[in-house]
Design a protein around this motif. Structure first.
Motif, PDB file in Angstrom:
ATOM      1  N   VAL A 172    -103.746 -45.513 -16.871  1.00  0.00           N
ATOM      2  CA  VAL A 172    -105.088 -45.885 -16.438  1.00  0.00           C
ATOM      3  C   VAL A 172    -105.851 -46.468 -17.620  1.00  0.00           C
ATOM      4  O   VAL A 172    -105.825 -45.920 -18.727  1.00  0.00           O
ATOM      5  CB  VAL A 172    -105.833 -44.666 -15.867  1.00  0.00           C
ATOM      6  CG1 VAL A 172    -107.188 -45.091 -15.285  1.00  0.00           C
ATOM      7  CG2 VAL A 172    -104.986 -43.967 -14.814  1.00  0.00           C
ATOM      8  N   SER A 186    -101.410 -51.416 -16.535  1.00  0.00           N
ATOM      9  CA  SER A 186    -102.377 -50.352 -16.298  1.00  0.00           C
ATOM     10  C   SER A 186    -103.260 -50.726 -15.117  1.00  0.00           C
ATOM     11  O   SER A 186    -103.305 -51.884 -14.691  1.00  0.00           O
ATOM     12  CB  SER A 186    -103.239 -50.115 -17.538  1.00  0.00           C
ATOM     13  OG  SER A 186    -103.992 -51.276 -17.865  1.00  0.00           O
ATOM     14  N   VAL A 187    -103.958 -49.737 -14.594  1.00  0.00           N
ATOM     15  CA  VAL A 187    -104.873 -49.963 -13.481  1.00  0.00           C
ATOM     16  C   VAL A 187    -106.240 -49.415 -13.858  1.00  0.00           C
ATOM     17  O   VAL A 187    -106.344 -48.501 -14.679  1.00  0.00           O
ATOM     18  CB  VAL A 187    -104.376 -49.288 -12.181  1.00  0.00           C
ATOM     19  CG1 VAL A 187    -103.036 -49.862 -11.757  1.00  0.00           C
ATOM     20  CG2 VAL A 187    -104.282 -47.778 -12.361  1.00  0.00           C
ATOM     21  N   GLU A 191    -108.927 -47.732  -9.060  1.00  0.00           N
ATOM     22  CA  GLU A 191    -107.655 -47.867  -8.343  1.00  0.00           C
ATOM     23  C   GLU A 191    -106.814 -46.613  -8.503  1.00  0.00           C
ATOM     24  O   GLU A 191    -106.171 -46.151  -7.544  1.00  0.00           O
ATOM     25  CB  GLU A 191    -106.890 -49.085  -8.859  1.00  0.00           C
ATOM     26  CG  GLU A 191    -105.596 -49.367  -8.105  1.00  0.00           C
ATOM     27  CD  GLU A 191    -104.916 -50.649  -8.548  1.00  0.00           C
ATOM     28  OE1 GLU A 191    -103.708 -50.788  -8.296  1.00  0.00           O
ATOM     29  OE2 GLU A 191    -105.593 -51.512  -9.148  1.00  0.00           O
ATOM     30  N   ALA A 192    -106.820 -46.049  -9.707  1.00  0.00           N
ATOM     31  CA  ALA A 192    -106.082 -44.813  -9.939  1.00  0.00           C
ATOM     32  C   ALA A 192    -106.609 -43.695  -9.050  1.00  0.00           C
ATOM     33  O   ALA A 192    -105.837 -42.889  -8.513  1.00  0.00           O
ATOM     34  CB  ALA A 192    -106.186 -44.410 -11.404  1.00  0.00           C
ATOM     35  N   ASN A 195    -105.341 -44.122  -5.558  1.00  0.00           N
ATOM     36  CA  ASN A 195    -103.920 -43.760  -5.517  1.00  0.00           C
ATOM     37  C   ASN A 195    -103.748 -42.245  -5.477  1.00  0.00           C
ATOM     38  O   ASN A 195    -102.959 -41.706  -4.678  1.00  0.00           O
ATOM     39  CB  ASN A 195    -103.192 -44.319  -6.737  1.00  0.00           C
ATOM     40  CG  ASN A 195    -103.074 -45.830  -6.712  1.00  0.00           C
ATOM     41  OD1 ASN A 195    -103.121 -46.452  -5.653  1.00  0.00           O
ATOM     42  ND2 ASN A 195    -102.913 -46.428  -7.883  1.00  0.00           N
ATOM     43  N   TRP A 214     -98.277 -41.301  -8.997  1.00  0.00           N
ATOM     44  CA  TRP A 214     -99.364 -41.921  -8.241  1.00  0.00           C
ATOM     45  C   TRP A 214     -98.902 -42.570  -6.940  1.00  0.00           C
ATOM     46  O   TRP A 214     -99.709 -42.905  -6.082  1.00  0.00           O
ATOM     47  CB  TRP A 214    -100.070 -42.965  -9.095  1.00  0.00           C
ATOM     48  CG  TRP A 214     -99.143 -44.047  -9.597  1.00  0.00           C
ATOM     49  CD1 TRP A 214     -98.356 -44.001 -10.719  1.00  0.00           C
ATOM     50  CD2 TRP A 214     -98.903 -45.315  -8.990  1.00  0.00           C
ATOM     51  NE1 TRP A 214     -97.644 -45.170 -10.855  1.00  0.00           N
ATOM     52  CE2 TRP A 214     -97.959 -46.008  -9.798  1.00  0.00           C
ATOM     53  CE3 TRP A 214     -99.406 -45.959  -7.867  1.00  0.00           C
ATOM     54  CZ2 TRP A 214     -97.515 -47.281  -9.503  1.00  0.00           C
ATOM     55  CZ3 TRP A 214     -98.953 -47.237  -7.560  1.00  0.00           C
ATOM     56  CH2 TRP A 214     -98.015 -47.892  -8.379  1.00  0.00           C
TER      57      TRP A 214
END
Length: 221
Positions: A172, A186-187, A191-192, A195, A214
């Motif tokens: 992340v 990475s997000v 968004e993490a 998920n 995730w």
């Protein structure tokens, strides 16, 4: 409406999960050091804050953690291990969650499905470790995985509908990871968070004690 407790609600992932839950109409209680003086490595602080909560929750997420503490970067090899840095990692990433999990039985609802989730990391997987390095952080995350697994066994005796798991949120993009992203995809935290909530929403009691990423895929111990 679900009742949600986020430990580490001021952090990147914790804050994003709290925001996402509020957007869904959940009643969210957040605890953090910066906003509430919640010190996860201090037994008295943890007991005072968690013991003062009157409601039971449908979801408790422990989203605390640290990769670099007091300027000590992850070790490149075993030769770089220091007692001080390793103890600091265990305090934040293993002891702290354990102090929270000690209250699991009182925090989770018994009359309906409920989830206790602790953020871990894939690098805490012993089976997945192919490159070495990061000794202290890896070891602390492996320890918290064992703590979660053991808690799940004990919780199942009293909370038949509960699920207690360790979760790997992926990489992340937060201040926590900025220096170490490199070429890894990475997000953003938002968004993490989605998920993680999707994974949590699909969990069942027969998955309690597990370690999931995730995407909801099981991670090797």
């Amino acid at each position: 409406m679900k009742r949600v407790l986020i430990i580490g609600a001021s952090g990147g992932v914790g804050g994003a999960v709290a925001a996402a839950c509020r957007a869904r109409g959940d009643a969210v209680t957040g605890l953090s050091r910066s906003a509430d003086g919640f010190e996860i490595t201090d037994e008295a602080s943890v007991d005072a804050h968690l013991g003062g909560l009157e409601a039971v929750f449908d979801l408790v997420l422990v989203a605390t953690g640290a990769l670099e503490i007091n300027g000590a970067a992850p070790e490149k090899s075993i030769k770089s291990v220091s007692a001080q840095a390793m103890m600091a990692q265990f305090a934040v990433n293993a002891l702290g969650p354990a102090l929270v999990l000690r209250h699991t039985g009182d925090l989770l609802a018994r009359d309906r499905p409920a989830v206790m989730a602790v953020l871990s990391a894939r690098v805490g997987s012993i089976g997945d470790n192919k490159i070495g390095g990061w000794i202290s952080y890896r070891s602390a995350k492996a320890a918290v995985n064992q703590i979660v697994h053991t808690t799940a066994i004990e919780l199942a005796r009293t909370h038949k509908q509960a699920t207690c798991v360790a979760l790997h949120p992926g990489t992340v993009a937060t201040p926590f990871t900025r220096k170490y992203l490199g070429r890894h995809p990475s997000v953003p935290p938002e968004e993490a968070a989605e998920n993680l909530l999707n994974v949590i929403g699909g969990l069942t009691p027969d998955q309690t004690g597990g370690f999931y990423d995730w995407q909801g895929k099981e991670v090797a111990w």
